[in-house]
Write an enzyme that holds these catalytic residues in place. Sequence first.
Site, PDB file in Angstrom:
ATOM      1  N   SER A 144      -9.979   0.718  -0.133  1.00 30.68           N
ATOM      2  CA  SER A 144      -9.197   1.565   0.772  1.00 30.68           C
ATOM      3  C   SER A 144      -9.095   2.961   0.172  1.00 30.68           C
ATOM      4  O   SER A 144      -9.334   3.159  -1.028  1.00 30.68           O
ATOM      5  CB  SER A 144      -7.791   0.958   0.934  1.00 30.68           C
ATOM      6  OG  SER A 144      -6.888   1.843   1.545  1.00 30.68           O
ATOM      7  N   TYR A 157       0.469  -2.942  -0.683  1.00 32.92           N
ATOM      8  CA  TYR A 157      -0.902  -2.688  -0.214  1.00 32.92           C
ATOM      9  C   TYR A 157      -1.638  -1.800  -1.215  1.00 32.92           C
ATOM     10  O   TYR A 157      -2.794  -2.074  -1.578  1.00 32.92           O
ATOM     11  CB  TYR A 157      -0.849  -2.027   1.163  1.00 32.92           C
ATOM     12  CG  TYR A 157      -2.206  -1.832   1.809  1.00 32.92           C
ATOM     13  CD1 TYR A 157      -2.798  -2.859   2.537  1.00 32.92           C
ATOM     14  CD2 TYR A 157      -2.899  -0.632   1.681  1.00 32.92           C
ATOM     15  CE1 TYR A 157      -4.042  -2.692   3.134  1.00 32.92           C
ATOM     16  CE2 TYR A 157      -4.139  -0.451   2.276  1.00 32.92           C
ATOM     17  CZ  TYR A 157      -4.706  -1.486   2.997  1.00 32.92           C
ATOM     18  OH  TYR A 157      -5.937  -1.320   3.579  1.00 32.92           O
TER      19      TYR A 157
END
Length: 252
Positions: A144, A157
């Site tokens: 990410s 996350y």
Amino acid sequence: MVNFSLEGKRALVTGASRGIGQALSLALAQAGAHVICASSRAGGCDHTVSKILATGGSANAVSADLSNSEQVAAMAEEAMGLKGNIDILVNNGGTIHRAPATDFPLSAWQHVLAVNLDSAFILSQAIGRNMIQQQQGKIINIASMLSYSGGITVPAYTASKHAIAGLTKALANEWGQFNIQVNAIAPGYIKTDNTQALQDDEKRSSEICARIPAGRWGQTDDLAGAVVFLASQASNYVNGHTLAVDGGFLAR
């Protein structure tokens, strides 16, 4: 000609019911791979499988709750039993929880880490053992932009995606000697369910687009070339790398 064909290869893609996972599954199938599409519930990948079959590809589906380590391990065994050993593993399945760090529930922290990180390790370990016996394999983890930065109100996350980038390097170091390449793709700001909150925030969405040299949010199809490259013989000397597909976001 460099060989990007995946004819005869077998791939397992988690989180394949929609969004990025569906796009990656379609790309691998179009390159010739048989794709085993995994989702969190039985029947969750029916649409993805039907799309692959409609375009002349080959696919079937499995399911497991990625937060449940026993189910994840069982799914690995099931997938390897369907078409023989897995040649390509794409650890895409993930989840996100948004809350200020001071109020972030421990249960949410543990759930996000279990889904995003633990499942990737369990699947890589189980399938990696067979890849070592085969003396070949490709593992592609989905990282990410938050593998590089901290984000806001998404501590679990962010921690999981930093860890995915590190796990990619660690497995590449151990398994490169067995002709196994372990790499990651770090999608930029892609229009998916996961980023819907950001898309709906007009101010934040405008700030994001202003930083992207391409001047737009990414589409899931923008990741197709990267996954086929990392799954194919064309990337046989690429290992331990995280490939950003971000429209130039990190360059700013």
